[in-house]
Design a protein around this motif. Structure first.
Motif, PDB file in Angstrom:
ATOM      1  N   ASP A 543       0.338  -1.618   0.094  1.00 20.54           N
ATOM      2  CA  ASP A 543      -0.192   0.340   0.347  1.00 20.54           C
ATOM      3  C   ASP A 543       1.054   0.877  -0.375  1.00 20.54           C
ATOM      4  O   ASP A 543       2.451   1.067   0.113  1.00 20.54           O
ATOM      5  N   ALA A 549      -0.921  -5.481   1.337  1.00 15.60           N
ATOM      6  CA  ALA A 549      -1.788  -5.441   1.464  1.00 15.60           C
ATOM      7  C   ALA A 549      -2.379  -6.908   0.849  1.00 15.60           C
ATOM      8  O   ALA A 549      -3.210  -6.994   1.572  1.00 15.60           O
ATOM      9  N   ASN A 550      -0.994  -7.103   0.308  1.00 18.17           N
ATOM     10  CA  ASN A 550      -2.314  -8.861  -0.516  1.00 18.17           C
ATOM     11  C   ASN A 550      -0.562  -9.687  -0.686  1.00 18.17           C
ATOM     12  O   ASN A 550       0.345  -9.558  -1.199  1.00 18.17           O
ATOM     13  N   THR A 568      -6.346  -5.816  -2.126  1.00 20.78           N
ATOM     14  CA  THR A 568      -6.301  -6.527  -0.820  1.00 20.78           C
ATOM     15  C   THR A 568      -7.321  -7.535  -0.484  1.00 20.78           C
ATOM     16  O   THR A 568      -8.262  -7.902  -1.603  1.00 20.78           O
TER      17      THR A 568
END
Length: 803
Positions: A543, A549-550, A568
């Motif tokens: 992010d 975020a993933n 996300t």
């Protein structure tokens, strides 16, 4: 004066040998000048050797050195005269020379006969006082001296000397620190040089001299001991070489050379070549071993770079530094003795070959020591690198867990910019850029090796370009950065790999790392162990604050494109909650006609398989049923996963024979199956049991159809009605159309009635196969069969399919 007039009379020689001189002969030049002239080497005091043998040694080199200050002698009185020394005449005979050479070499087998005792005696001389000297500037000047001072050299060794000199000039290492180090070590070097001269003149053997030098150097570290002894020899060797080089042209050098009978000695150029070639070989080994000893010292003292662990210390102990230092100093003594004997004995020494074996033996010994030291050094550096990488890895993990204001700190760690180089390559403008272009943006780290499928790049290129058509949209506020995952510890970086890297990099419109070397091994480890990279391309999302975020948004991007922004896990869950199983989710944009067919209310059939015979039967029968039922039907052939030549040929036959529509681009066929597989991966990671997940069951069914050798088909109308079936069942149902045709009153009834008929032919006996690539990454332990809802067995399959 004739030569005979300069020689020592036998009677005089005998008298000198049998009557020790009680005072320093240097002070009695007026009387007995011939005897003193014959004794060319003024020996130092034997107190050093005496104390060494009695165990009450007083170090003559450090007695005046306190608190890192060296007091140099201000008069000759500080250099003790020899009180009880019998001057020797080195010009007696070949027998005397041979005896001297025998004495120098009679301990050459000491180490091989009693290693432990040898090491014990050597280490007993080592009582370091904790002072640490950086002797590398001194060793560098030693290297210059010994290579420039070579008096004569054969063709091969002459080329080696020239190569060494060129290498030294290329390095152009300034002698920084040399003056400072010589403030402390110049006097010890001079004293050791005099001690070597003295003890060689006194006909002491090489081992005894070496042990005496070690006692004299007792308070220094091993690398400093070696550097001092080596410098003492280099000083003598350099003076001799300087005289040899200058006496043909310099009057002063010529006069000195005449006194030393140097011109007559140098007449035997052919024999001297062999002697100095042997010395040169030995000196090379001495230099290499010395540098290794210094490297070990650096490892032990460089606490700021890495902690010397107990394991590393134990490894260093296996190098036997003390033994290596002993043999290097002994080699210096042997080389010094050869030069001194050449000056002292002249022609008689030139003709002697008794020292050749000793020089060769020492060179062989040092070569073995050098090989061992380098092996241990390599192991040490491996341990150090492992520790460094472990620490860097732990620091990276802590950094990833720490909140940040923006993403710059994280990105600068992941992509390390060396020497202030611009770390990124802008694929759109084809230029190097800084990390600032990524500041406060969502960054998708595209992880892959160098072997990326062209289809993969094509689809990603299309999605990236689509996201940039309207740059002001919120979902366009992301950038992709390619991180080539290349572990150079496992496979060396070659020119072919460099060309492959540049080729792949050039094909990408997004950002990429300027070079794989900017990715630290600790980052590679993080990519593999934390983010789970396993060959298959992956998209890790950071992010704007640099927080993960993933760990893999690859499947999200494949399924929903930019609609998945900000990629996300929460966004992925929300998209699935809004999703139902329909033709739009299944087919997406593999053919733009699909959206038109949906809006027109037509029935749509997607079908696949490789058997062209079945394809002809299926399309013919289905087209006949649709015509008879007056149902507007559009059929689209989507082939098989990993489309090969057979699928391409089938598409061409279908098009020519007008059997149905086909997906025009083979890449889109690949994308259809890749996207379906991404749906399976994404869906299996949702918190929904497989046996109660209708979308997952439908996905597994289509994938299992592709794993079989049969054809298959899916029928749909609008976004609600769908049915599916295996190839043989569908053809059977179509051929039995007369049995159920009356129930198809209009288009709205076609798909539901077809679904009922297919379910009616369902048999409990089945063999369903779900085939996933071995590099697919996440593989769930439990997969439910779409036919019977039982857990499927897991097998490993190897397949070679050549068309």
């Amino acid at each position: 004066m004739e030569k005979d007039d300069m020689s020592v009379k036998p009677l005089t020689e005998k008298r000198a040998m049998n009557h020790p001189v009680a005072t320093n002969p240097m002070n009695n030049m007026s009387s007995g000048s011939t005897a003193v002239a014959a004794n060319r080497m003024h020996p130092m005091s034997h107190d050093t050797g005496h104390h060494a043998s009695t165990g009450h040694h007083i170090n003559p080199l450090n007695a005046h050195v306190m608190n890192h200050a060296v007091v140099k002698p201000v008069s000759h009185d500080m250099v003790p005269a020899t009180a009880h020394h019998t001057p020797i005449n080195p010009r007696t005979s070949n027998l005397a020379a041979a005896k001297l050479h025998h004495r120098i070499g009679d301990h050459h087998l000491f180490l091989t006969s009693d290693d432990n005792a040898m090491m014990k005696h050597i280490e007993e001389t080592h009582v370091p006082d904790g002072r640490d000297f950086d002797v590398r500037p001194l060793v560098h000047i030693i290297e210059e001296i010994v290579h420039r001072a070579t008096p004569v050299a054969g063709r091969v060794h002459g080329a080696k000397v020239q190569a060494h000199l060129e290498a030294l000039e290329e390095k152009a290492i300034p002698h920084s620190g040399l003056t400072e180090i010589l403030n402390y070590l110049a006097y010890p070097i001079h004293r050791i040089s005099m001690e070597i001269i003295c003890k060689c003149a006194n006909k002491e053997d090489a081992h005894t001299i070496t042990m005496s030098l070690l006692h004299s150097l007792t308070t220094y570290s091993w690398d400093t001991k070696v550097a001092i002894a080596f410098a003492a020899f280099a000083q003598q060797y350099g003076e001799f070489g300087l005289l040899v080089h200058q006496y043909p042209t310099n009057p002063l050098a010529k006069s000195v050379a005449i006194i030393m009978e140097l011109p007559e000695i140098m007449e035997r150029h052919d024999v001297l070549k062999q002697k100095f070639d042997a010395i040169h070989d030995l000196i090379d080994k001495m230099l290499d071993v010395t540098k290794c000893i210094i490297e070990f010292r650096d490892i032990q003292t460089s606490h700021q770079q890495y902690a010397v662990t107990q394991e590393l210390e134990m490894l260093i102990n296996t190098a036997h530094i003390s033994t290596a230092a002993y043999w290097t100093i002994r080699a210096a003594v042997m080389c010094a003795a050869m030069v001194l004997n050449l000056i002292a004995i002249g022609h008689e020494y030139i003709s002697s070959t008794s020292e050749s074996w000793e020089i060769s033996s020492l060179a062989h010994k040092l070569a073995n020591i050098l090989d061992h030291l380098r092996k241990v050094l390599n192991l040490c550096y491996q341990k150090i690198e492992e520790k460094r990488q472990h620490d860097a890895f732990e620091a990276l993990l802590r950094l990833l867990r720490t909140p940040h204001i923006d993403n710059m700190k994280i990105l600068s760690i992941l992509i390390y910019s060396k020497d202030d180089q611009l770390p990124l390559f802008d694929g759109t403008h084809k230029r190097r850029v800084s990390l600032d272009v990524l500041r406060k943006k969502y960054v998708l780290l595209f992880l892959s090796d160098l072997d990326i499928a062209p289809e993969e790049l094509f689809i990603l290129h299309h999605m990236y370009a689509e996201s940039k058509t309207q740059p002001n949209r919120p979902e366009s506020n992301y950038e992709i950065v390619w991180i080539p995952v290349v572990d150079k510890r496992l496979t060396p970086w070659t020119e072919a790999k460099q060309m492959k890297f540049e080729e792949v990099q050039e094909s990408m419109p997004w950002y990429s790392v300027a070079h794989p070397s900017m990715i630290d091994p600790a980052v590679i480890r993080c990519i593999k162990e934390v983010w789970g990279f396993n060959k298959k391309p992956q998209l890790v999302v950071l992010d704007p604050q640099g927080k993960e975020a993933n760990n893999n948004a690859y499947h999200m991007l494949w399924i929903w494109g930019s609609l998945a922004f900000p990629f996300t896990k929460a966004r992925e869950e929300a998209l699935w909650k809004e999703q139902t199983w329909n033709i739009e989710l299944l087919a997406d944009s593999i053919d733009q006609n699909i959206f038109t067919w949906i809006s027109e209310g037509k029935c749509i059939c997607l079908y696949g398989g490789e058997d062209i015979k079945w394809i002809r039967e299926f399309t013919t029968a289905t087209r006949a049923v649709a015509n008879a039922a007056r149902v507007p039907l559009e059929m689209l052939y989507v082939g098989k996963r990993n489309p090969k030549e057979r699928v391409r040929k089938n598409s061409e036959i279908i098009r020519v024979e007008n059997l149905s529509d086909v997906v025009q681009d083979q890449t889109l066929i690949w994308f259809f199956w890749e996207r379906l597989e991404s749906m399976w991966h994404s869906r299996t990671q949702q918190d929904i049991p497989g046996e109660t997940d209708p979308i997952l069951q439908e996905i597994v069914t289509i994938l299992s159809y592709d794993g079989s050798d049969q054809g298959w088909a899916v029928f749909s109308r609008g976004l609600a009605e769908m049915t599916k079936g295996k190839g043989d069942l569908i053809v059977q149902v179509m051929r039995e159309f007369d049995r159920w045709k009356d129930e198809v009153s209009d288009i709205t009834a076609f798909v539901p009635i077809l679904d009922r008929e297919l379910r009616g032919l369902h048999s409990p006996h089945h063999c369903t196969r779900l085939i996933l690539p071995g590099t697919t990454g996440h593989i769930p332990e439990r997969v439910i069969c779409a036919e019977c809802s039982r857990p499927m067995e897991k097998f490993i399959m190897y397949r070679c399919c050549i068309e």
